[in-house]
Design a protein around this motif. Structure first.
Motif, PDB file in Angstrom:
ATOM      1  N   LEU A  78       7.478 -11.369   9.241  1.00 10.87           N
ATOM      2  CA  LEU A  78       6.477 -10.300   9.344  1.00 10.87           C
ATOM      3  C   LEU A  78       7.005  -9.008   8.733  1.00 10.87           C
ATOM      4  O   LEU A  78       6.288  -8.332   7.970  1.00 10.87           O
ATOM      5  CB  LEU A  78       6.114 -10.069  10.805  1.00 10.87           C
ATOM      6  N   ASN A  79       8.250  -8.659   9.047  1.00  4.81           N
ATOM      7  CA  ASN A  79       8.828  -7.428   8.494  1.00  4.81           C
ATOM      8  C   ASN A  79       8.884  -7.479   6.972  1.00  4.81           C
ATOM      9  O   ASN A  79       8.641  -6.471   6.296  1.00  4.81           O
ATOM     10  CB  ASN A  79      10.223  -7.208   9.069  1.00  4.81           C
ATOM     11  N   GLU A  80       9.202  -8.653   6.418  1.00  5.27           N
ATOM     12  CA  GLU A  80       9.235  -8.797   4.959  1.00  5.27           C
ATOM     13  C   GLU A  80       7.835  -8.597   4.371  1.00  5.27           C
ATOM     14  O   GLU A  80       7.663  -7.880   3.373  1.00  5.27           O
ATOM     15  CB  GLU A  80       9.779 -10.177   4.582  1.00  5.27           C
ATOM     16  N   HIS A  81       6.831  -9.250   4.971  1.00  6.94           N
ATOM     17  CA  HIS A  81       5.455  -9.126   4.466  1.00  6.94           C
ATOM     18  C   HIS A  81       4.954  -7.687   4.603  1.00  6.94           C
ATOM     19  O   HIS A  81       4.275  -7.168   3.706  1.00  6.94           O
ATOM     20  CB  HIS A  81       4.534 -10.070   5.237  1.00  6.94           C
ATOM     21  N   LEU A  82       5.281  -7.053   5.729  1.00  7.36           N
ATOM     22  CA  LEU A  82       4.816  -5.683   5.956  1.00  7.36           C
ATOM     23  C   LEU A  82       5.460  -4.719   4.960  1.00  7.36           C
ATOM     24  O   LEU A  82       4.786  -3.829   4.408  1.00  7.36           O
ATOM     25  CB  LEU A  82       5.126  -5.265   7.392  1.00  7.36           C
ATOM     26  N   ALA A  83       6.762  -4.900   4.704  1.00  5.88           N
ATOM     27  CA  ALA A  83       7.447  -4.041   3.728  1.00  5.88           C
ATOM     28  C   ALA A  83       6.843  -4.208   2.338  1.00  5.88           C
ATOM     29  O   ALA A  83       6.615  -3.227   1.612  1.00  5.88           O
ATOM     30  CB  ALA A  83       8.937  -4.365   3.709  1.00  5.88           C
ATOM     31  N   ALA A  84       6.558  -5.469   1.949  1.00  2.02           N
ATOM     32  CA  ALA A  84       5.954  -5.719   0.633  1.00  2.02           C
ATOM     33  C   ALA A  84       4.548  -5.129   0.558  1.00  2.02           C
ATOM     34  O   ALA A  84       4.140  -4.574  -0.476  1.00  2.02           O
ATOM     35  CB  ALA A  84       5.910  -7.224   0.367  1.00  2.02           C
ATOM     36  N   LEU A  85       3.806  -5.228   1.653  1.00  2.00           N
ATOM     37  CA  LEU A  85       2.441  -4.701   1.681  1.00  2.00           C
ATOM     38  C   LEU A  85       2.440  -3.179   1.582  1.00  2.00           C
ATOM     39  O   LEU A  85       1.579  -2.588   0.897  1.00  2.00           O
ATOM     40  CB  LEU A  85       1.754  -5.155   2.971  1.00  2.00           C
ATOM     41  N   ILE A  86       3.397  -2.528   2.244  1.00  2.00           N
ATOM     42  CA  ILE A  86       3.502  -1.060   2.158  1.00  2.00           C
ATOM     43  C   ILE A  86       3.773  -0.631   0.720  1.00  2.00           C
ATOM     44  O   ILE A  86       3.156   0.309   0.205  1.00  2.00           O
ATOM     45  CB  ILE A  86       4.613  -0.556   3.099  1.00  2.00           C
ATOM     46  N   THR A  87       4.685  -1.339   0.055  1.00  2.00           N
ATOM     47  CA  THR A  87       5.012  -1.010  -1.339  1.00  2.00           C
ATOM     48  C   THR A  87       3.799  -1.192  -2.240  1.00  2.00           C
ATOM     49  O   THR A  87       3.461  -0.316  -3.051  1.00  2.00           O
ATOM     50  CB  THR A  87       6.170  -1.894  -1.828  1.00  2.00           C
ATOM     51  N   HIS A  88       3.134  -2.344  -2.101  1.00  2.00           N
ATOM     52  CA  HIS A  88       1.977  -2.639  -2.960  1.00  2.00           C
ATOM     53  C   HIS A  88       0.837  -1.643  -2.708  1.00  2.00           C
ATOM     54  O   HIS A  88       0.261  -1.091  -3.656  1.00  2.00           O
ATOM     55  CB  HIS A  88       1.497  -4.068  -2.697  1.00  2.00           C
ATOM     56  N   ALA A  89       0.510  -1.414  -1.436  1.00  2.00           N
ATOM     57  CA  ALA A  89      -0.603  -0.510  -1.111  1.00  2.00           C
ATOM     58  C   ALA A  89      -0.297   0.913  -1.539  1.00  2.00           C
ATOM     59  O   ALA A  89      -1.198   1.643  -2.001  1.00  2.00           O
ATOM     60  CB  ALA A  89      -0.889  -0.563   0.396  1.00  2.00           C
ATOM     61  N   GLY A  90       0.967   1.330  -1.410  1.00  2.00           N
ATOM     62  CA  GLY A  90       1.339   2.673  -1.839  1.00  2.00           C
ATOM     63  C   GLY A  90       1.187   2.860  -3.333  1.00  2.00           C
ATOM     64  O   GLY A  90       0.717   3.904  -3.801  1.00  2.00           O
ATOM     65  N   GLN A  91       1.584   1.830  -4.105  1.00  2.00           N
ATOM     66  CA  GLN A  91       1.492   1.924  -5.565  1.00  2.00           C
ATOM     67  C   GLN A  91       0.047   1.898  -6.054  1.00  2.00           C
ATOM     68  O   GLN A  91      -0.280   2.517  -7.078  1.00  2.00           O
ATOM     69  CB  GLN A  91       2.282   0.774  -6.198  1.00  2.00           C
ATOM     70  N   HIS A  92      -0.836   1.179  -5.341  1.00  2.00           N
ATOM     71  CA  HIS A  92      -2.214   1.014  -5.803  1.00  2.00           C
ATOM     72  C   HIS A  92      -3.199   1.851  -4.990  1.00  2.00           C
ATOM     73  O   HIS A  92      -4.420   1.699  -5.146  1.00  2.00           O
ATOM     74  CB  HIS A  92      -2.619  -0.461  -5.730  1.00  2.00           C
ATOM     75  N   HIS A  93      -2.670   2.712  -4.126  1.00  2.00           N
ATOM     76  CA  HIS A  93      -3.505   3.621  -3.326  1.00  2.00           C
ATOM     77  C   HIS A  93      -4.562   2.841  -2.530  1.00  2.00           C
ATOM     78  O   HIS A  93      -5.747   3.189  -2.520  1.00  2.00           O
ATOM     79  CB  HIS A  93      -4.184   4.662  -4.229  1.00  2.00           C
ATOM     80  N   GLU A  94      -4.100   1.780  -1.864  1.00  2.00           N
ATOM     81  CA  GLU A  94      -4.989   0.943  -1.061  1.00  2.00           C
ATOM     82  C   GLU A  94      -4.731   1.165   0.430  1.00  2.00           C
ATOM     83  O   GLU A  94      -3.667   1.616   0.838  1.00  2.00           O
ATOM     84  CB  GLU A  94      -4.789  -0.540  -1.399  1.00  2.00           C
ATOM     85  N   LYS A  95      -5.717   0.810   1.240  1.00  2.00           N
ATOM     86  CA  LYS A  95      -5.557   0.824   2.689  1.00  2.00           C
ATOM     87  C   LYS A  95      -5.275  -0.601   3.166  1.00  2.00           C
ATOM     88  O   LYS A  95      -5.713  -1.574   2.546  1.00  2.00           O
ATOM     89  CB  LYS A  95      -6.835   1.317   3.388  1.00  2.00           C
ATOM     90  N   PHE A  96      -4.559  -0.716   4.273  1.00  2.00           N
ATOM     91  CA  PHE A  96      -4.486  -1.997   4.979  1.00  2.00           C
ATOM     92  C   PHE A  96      -4.358  -1.710   6.467  1.00  2.00           C
ATOM     93  O   PHE A  96      -4.006  -0.607   6.881  1.00  2.00           O
ATOM     94  CB  PHE A  96      -3.341  -2.884   4.475  1.00  2.00           C
TER      95      PHE A  96
END
Length: 703
Positions: free
Chosen positions: A290-308
């Motif tokens: 979960l921590n790995e997926h959450l860290a990857a999601l934070i990086t991706h959403a931050g770069q693409h200005h997305e919400k999750f």
């Protein structure tokens, strides 16, 4: 050939001698196991025909003696024992064959002939190895690497030699492989690194080894191999020489190499990797993944200005379900609940189980908070349908907390903290409700404050007590050691288990005070046992904080010296994640402790975050398998377990292996059949007070 017959029935021994005489074989016979051992120590025998059921020492003990003293003989068990488990046991213990009485003359002679031929083949192989050791570098290379597949390539990369193992494992005939280019049997995705290793088919570059996947003839199987290779150059004066060069010469004629089959190892690693990253009960990702997926999601959403969205899902009063219906039904409920949630998710969503009745759901790429609340409504609606078990309806409710990235946190820690606050506030509402985080919410920390005060008060008034749970040596059926387990005796004389206070103790550093209290009480009890003539090894749990203290080893050993305690009577249990916190100081303390004679055990093995590489780098003595692996053992899935692989790891590293959490007869018998194993759990004994342990020891004895 010298043959020894071991059978307590003189008539049976005489009959066997008569059968052997018909083919020109003479045999000596003895009627007892001890006499057989004495005879084997005095005279060499090529073969032992061994009965199992004898009065003073059974055949299994004789077989173990032969193995333990490395007596060079082959053993055929000749017994009336009818249980297949016994046959499997003696064959695992080193017997070459098992013949059940009554038997035919042809059956006995065939078995003897077969064993003798195998032994002769072993002798031939041994002589071959000795000759290879005296040969040139090519032969030494083969011996030192113990290859499974041997091959030779010409300067263009085509096979010019393969051994029988290569043919057998890949499924091709020798004719099909000779002349074929190595790339024809390399898995397409591994071809680039194979070409780099073999330098485009000319010769290997300076690389020690390479893992590749090879395609078998049937195309369905992939063979994982570890490849080693040397280039071959023609000597100017004739002959060949081996070596590694980074420039192609006219004398280069090809490549010689070995490939070791590591398919099973890779499968075991995949299983272990899955177990380390997934919850064993539900198959969902665990906190690590979960921590790995959450860290990857934070990086991706931050770069693409997305919400999750992060949703924290808690099953209200789940403990009541467990207490009312039992843990087995509680586990079935959790599996069903997880399966129901998964069916409602999108492909990119992540559902993870944190443990107990807590789940986290990641919803990437949402447009607004309303999207997350819609999902929360659907999840809560699922809870309106009761869980059915054997005609009984189990009703339950949910609490759901919601946090949105980036409004409610831009880091993993902030999001988890805030969604935890949200779910705590959702619990204060009636029935199944969700709560969207906002900065005005208060975290429910009052319980933590209460526990911290309880710990401090218990330290002040000496309310900590130590219980001991036996660890049973299964083959000997005796106590191997005991694990010290701390409890708090509350003012109203109720025991408070460590699950209620250990986490808070570690957060507040009170764990160090508790550790000192436990050690003091253990030392006191060891001296009391010594006065009764008992020497019991005690296993004590150590926290990461304690082991990371600069002078922990000095302080610990000093306390043992004050009480005149032999360090060999103490074993420290460390969880795997201890080894990744302040690694340098932790390892320094471990080394100092083991140099003094203290044993080191890895607790909850198979669930930690660290690499298995530490197993052969640290002075460990014991692997203690996490109880979640044992809980998977049932009558239906006794084959669906990686415990044999874990035992092989511990045996290979010469470590004791302890399986904890044994609660059923099926689990006990499964572990007993695996061979040497130490077990711990409620099936053998609950944690015992000092007086209860004395009674238990007198009944069962010490190993």
């Amino acid at each position: 050939m010298k043959i020894l017959i071991v059978d307590d029935d003189p008539a049976m021994a005489k009959s066997i001698r008569g059968i052997l005489a018909t083919v020109g074989l003479n045999a000596h016979s003895v009627t007892r196991g001890q006499l057989a051992i004495d005879e084997l120590q005095l005279h060499p025998y090529d073969l032992v025909l061994l009965d199992l059921n004898m009065p003073d020492m059974d055949g299994t003990e004789v077989l173990h003696h032969i193995n333990a003293h490395k007596i060079d003989t082959s053993v055929i068990v000749v017994s009336g024992e009818s249980e297949i488990k016994k046959a499997i046991e003696v064959l695992r213990a080193g017997a070459k064959d098992f013949i059940r009485k009554p038997y035919s003359t042809d059956e006995l002679l065939f078995s003897i002939k077969n064993v003798c031929e195998k032994k002769a083949l072993q002798l031939q192989n041994r002589e071959m190895v000795e000759k290879l050791e005296e040969s040139e570098a090519l032969h030494r290379f083969i011996v030192h690497n113990s290859p499974d597949l041997l091959y030779m390539l010409d300067r263009c990369g085509n096979f010019v030699f393969v051994n029988k193992n290569t043919i057998k494992l890949l499924g091709y005939s020798r004719k099909e492989l000779i002349g074929k280019h190595y790339s024809d049997v390399v898995y397409a995705k591994d071809l680039a690194k194979a070409n780099m290793f073999f330098n485009n088919g000319h010769f290997p570059i300076n690389t020690s080894s390479l893992e590749l996947r090879l395609v078998c003839k049937n195309q369905d199987n992939l063979l994982h191999v570890e490849v080693r290779a040397l280039n071959i150059e023609k000597k100017i004066a004739g002959g060949y020489k081996l070596g590694r060069h980074n420039t192609l010469t006219q004398n280069f004629i090809g490549t010689y190499g070995v490939a070791r089959d590591i398919t099973e190892r890779k499968r075991s690693e995949e299983i272990i990797r899955f177990q380390m990253n997934h919850d064993l009960l539900t198959g969902l990702p665990n906190r690590t993944l979960l921590n790995e997926h959450l860290a990857a999601l934070i990086t991706h959403a931050g770069q693409h200005h997305e919400k999750f969205a992060v949703l924290f899902i808690d099953i209200n009063r789940f403990k009541l379900i467990n207490d009312t219906y039992g843990q087995s039904i509680g586990d079935d409920f959790l599996r069903s609940f997880a399966s129901t949630l998964r069916r409602e998710l999108r492909e990119g969503d992540t559902l993870a189980r944190l443990g107990g009745d807590e789940f986290i759901l990641l919803l990437p790429d949402i447009d607004s908070e309303a999207d997350a609340m819609t999902v929360a409504d659907k999840i809560i609606a699922q809870a309106s349908m009761p869980y059915l078990h054997n005609g009984h309806e189990i009703h339950y409710t949910l609490s759901v907390g919601i946090a949105i990235f980036p409004e409610h946190g831009e880091t993993r820690e902030e999001l988890i903290k805030n969604v935890d606050t949200a779910v705590c506030n959702a619990k204060t509402k009636t029935g199944s409700r969700y709560c969207l985080y906002n900065r005005n919410l208060k975290n429910q920390n009052s319980q933590k404050v209460f526990i911290e005060n309880l710990i401090r008060d218990s330290i002040k008034h000496d309310r900590f007590v130590v219980f001991y749970q036996p660890q049973i040596d299964l083959p000997l059926k005796k106590i191997h050691a005991v694990e010290a387990l701390v409890r708090i005796m509350s003012p109203n004389k109720k025991l408070i288990l460590p699950g209620k206070f250990i986490d808070i103790a570690e957060e507040t550093s009170l764990i160090n005070d508790i550790g000192e209290i436990v050690l003091e009480k253990v030392c006191h009890d060891i001296n009391r046992w010594r006065g009764l003539g008992l020497q019991i090894r005690v296993s004590i749990n150590m926290s990461a904080q304690q082991l990371a203290m600069e002078y922990f080893a000095d302080t610990f050993l000093g306390r043992l010296e004050e009480h005149a305690i032999n360090p060999a009577d103490i074993e420290l249990e460390l969880t795997e994640n201890v080894l990744v916190q302040n690694m340098k100081r932790t390892i320094a303390n471990i080394v100092q402790l083991t140099d003094a004679g203290i044993k080191i055990a890895i607790d909850d093995f198979g669930t930690g975050y660290s690499s298995l590489s530490y197993l052969d780098r640290l002075p460990l003595n014991t692997l203690k398998l996490d109880k979640s692996f044992v809980q998977k053992i049932s009558e239906e899935n006794q084959q669906d377990t990686i415990i044999p692989a874990m035992i092989n790891v511990s045996n290979g590293l010469q470590l004791d292996f302890i399986a904890e959490g044994v609660e059923t007869k099926i689990q006990h018998e499964y572990l007993l059949n695996l061979g040497h194993c130490i077990a711990q759990g409620f099936y053998y004994s609950k944690p015992l007070s000092y007086d209860q342990l004395i009674t238990f020891v007198k009944k069962h004895g010490l190993s």
